[in-house]
Enzyme design. Structure first.
Site, PDB file in Angstrom:
ATOM      1  N   HIS A   1     135.315  61.829  96.331  1.00  0.00           N
ATOM      2  CA  HIS A   1     136.640  62.483  95.967  1.00  0.00           C
ATOM      3  C   HIS A   1     136.544  63.784  96.743  1.00  0.00           C
ATOM      4  CE1 HIS A   1     136.972  59.705  92.678  1.00  0.00           C
ATOM      5  NE2 HIS A   1     135.785  59.831  92.514  1.00  0.00           N
ATOM      6  N   LYS A   2     135.409  64.394  97.020  1.00  0.00           N
ATOM      7  CA  LYS A   2     135.265  65.764  97.851  1.00  0.00           C
ATOM      8  C   LYS A   2     135.955  65.539  99.207  1.00  0.00           C
ATOM      9  CE  LYS A   2     131.570  68.244  95.456  1.00  0.00           C
ATOM     10  NZ  LYS A   2     130.184  68.653  95.969  1.00  0.00           N
ATOM     11  N   ASP A   9     128.830  73.063  96.944  1.00  0.00           N
ATOM     12  CA  ASP A   9     128.435  73.015  95.775  1.00  0.00           C
ATOM     13  C   ASP A   9     129.429  73.540  94.863  1.00  0.00           C
ATOM     14  OD1 ASP A   9     125.912  71.923  94.583  1.00  0.00           O
ATOM     15  OD2 ASP A   9     125.600  73.644  93.628  1.00  0.00           O
ATOM     16  N   PHE A  50     138.820  63.588  89.698  1.00  0.00           N
ATOM     17  CA  PHE A  50     137.508  63.028  89.294  1.00  0.00           C
ATOM     18  C   PHE A  50     136.743  64.310  88.450  1.00  0.00           C
ATOM     19  CE2 PHE A  50     134.425  65.891  91.844  1.00  0.00           C
ATOM     20  CZ  PHE A  50     135.435  66.563  92.746  1.00  0.00           C
ATOM     21  N   GLY A  51     135.487  63.991  87.983  1.00  0.00           N
ATOM     22  CA  GLY A  51     134.587  64.870  87.279  1.00  0.00           C
ATOM     23  C   GLY A  51     135.536  65.413  86.127  1.00  0.00           C
ATOM     24  N   TYR A  52     135.602  66.616  85.705  1.00  0.00           N
ATOM     25  CA  TYR A  52     136.317  67.379  84.697  1.00  0.00           C
ATOM     26  C   TYR A  52     137.561  67.537  84.963  1.00  0.00           C
ATOM     27  CZ  TYR A  52     131.260  68.388  83.830  1.00  0.00           C
ATOM     28  OH  TYR A  52     129.992  68.319  83.734  1.00  0.00           O
ATOM     29  N   ARG A  99     138.068  74.328  95.351  1.00  0.00           N
ATOM     30  CA  ARG A  99     137.735  73.890  96.516  1.00  0.00           C
ATOM     31  C   ARG A  99     138.744  74.243  97.628  1.00  0.00           C
ATOM     32  NH1 ARG A  99     136.654  69.565  94.440  1.00  0.00           N
ATOM     33  NH2 ARG A  99     134.518  70.203  94.519  1.00  0.00           N
TER      34      ARG A  99
END
Ligand code: ITT
Length: 207
Positions: free
Chosen positions: A16-17, A74, A156-158, A185
């Site tokens: 996703h990143k 990160d 994705f994620g949160y 990001r």
């Protein structure tokens, strides 16, 4: 002579990143490869105590293993009512294994008695760029609040529980066209783009 910058390793295993960063940096004449292209680089232990330390650990490991210019992201979610948790532990908040749904569930449970006005939070992203004789970090933050339940299926994620300031929908509802303009990001990699542009100019001058 410095190794010219034409190709950079994005030291991540998170697809996703990769997708987001490829979109954010699409104007740069730069080939982005990732750890998926270097299976011989094993797990990189993120033993730092800050986002900056962990971003540098990942970018340095990729640079040392490949000899190519490298960068790493990160990132994580910092919730004010939880004194900044999960922070650098965002990926493994509910235990090892990157189960995004379990992380969201644990966070919503931790905030079950916290009223809407106190559910403020931010995503933070630190990007490290490492090359021959060169190390630089930049940071991006997006403020917002934690929703009462997951909404949306993008990202994705949160993303399903994070509502950025100025919006009523979560990142998972808003989708990548908005997220890639305003996210932590996006903000970090917009600055990284300026650093990379200067390095690209340098390396075309040295050819
Ligand atoms: P790499 O270390 O391989 O890059 P990772 O997913 O483990 O991938 P991090 O260690 O930086 O990456 O942890 C980031 C975690 O923070 C990620 O797994 C999500 O839980 C959360 N996170 C970071 N950015 C996010 C975003 O844009 N949307 C939703 N959650 C995000």
């Amino acid at each position: 002579m410095k190794a010219p910058l034409r190709k950079i390793v994005f030291a991540t295993r998170n697809p996703h990143k990769v997708e987001e960063v490829q979109a954010i940096l699409s104007d740069l004449p730069l080939e982005i490869v990732t750890l998926a292209d270097f299976p011989e680089i094993g797990d990189i232990e993120e033993s730092g105590q800050t986002f900056e330390e962990n971003a540098l650990i990942k970018a340095r490991a990729a640079y040392q293993a490949t000899g190519l210019w490298s960068m790493a992201d990160d990132s994580g979610l910092e919730v004010d009512a939880l004194d900044g948790a999960p922070g650098i532990y965002s990926a493994r908040y509910a235990g090892e294994g990157h189960d995004y749904a379990a992380n969201n569930e644990k966070l919503l449970h931790a905030l079950r008695d916290v009223p809407p006005e106190k559910r403020t939070a931010q995503f933070r992203c630190v990007v490290a760029i490492v090359g021959p004789g060169f190390e630089k970090t930049v940071e991006g933050i997006i403020r917002g609040r934690i929703a009462d339940k997951p909404r949306g299926h993008k990202g994705f994620g949160y993303d399903p529980i994070f509502i950025p300031d100025g919006y009523r929908q979560t990142f998972a509802q808003l989708g990548e066209s908005i997220k890639n303009k305003i996210s932590h990001r996006a903000r970090a990699f917009q600055q990284a783009a300026q650093v990379l542009e200067a390095l690209l100019e340098d390396s075309s001058a040295s050819r």
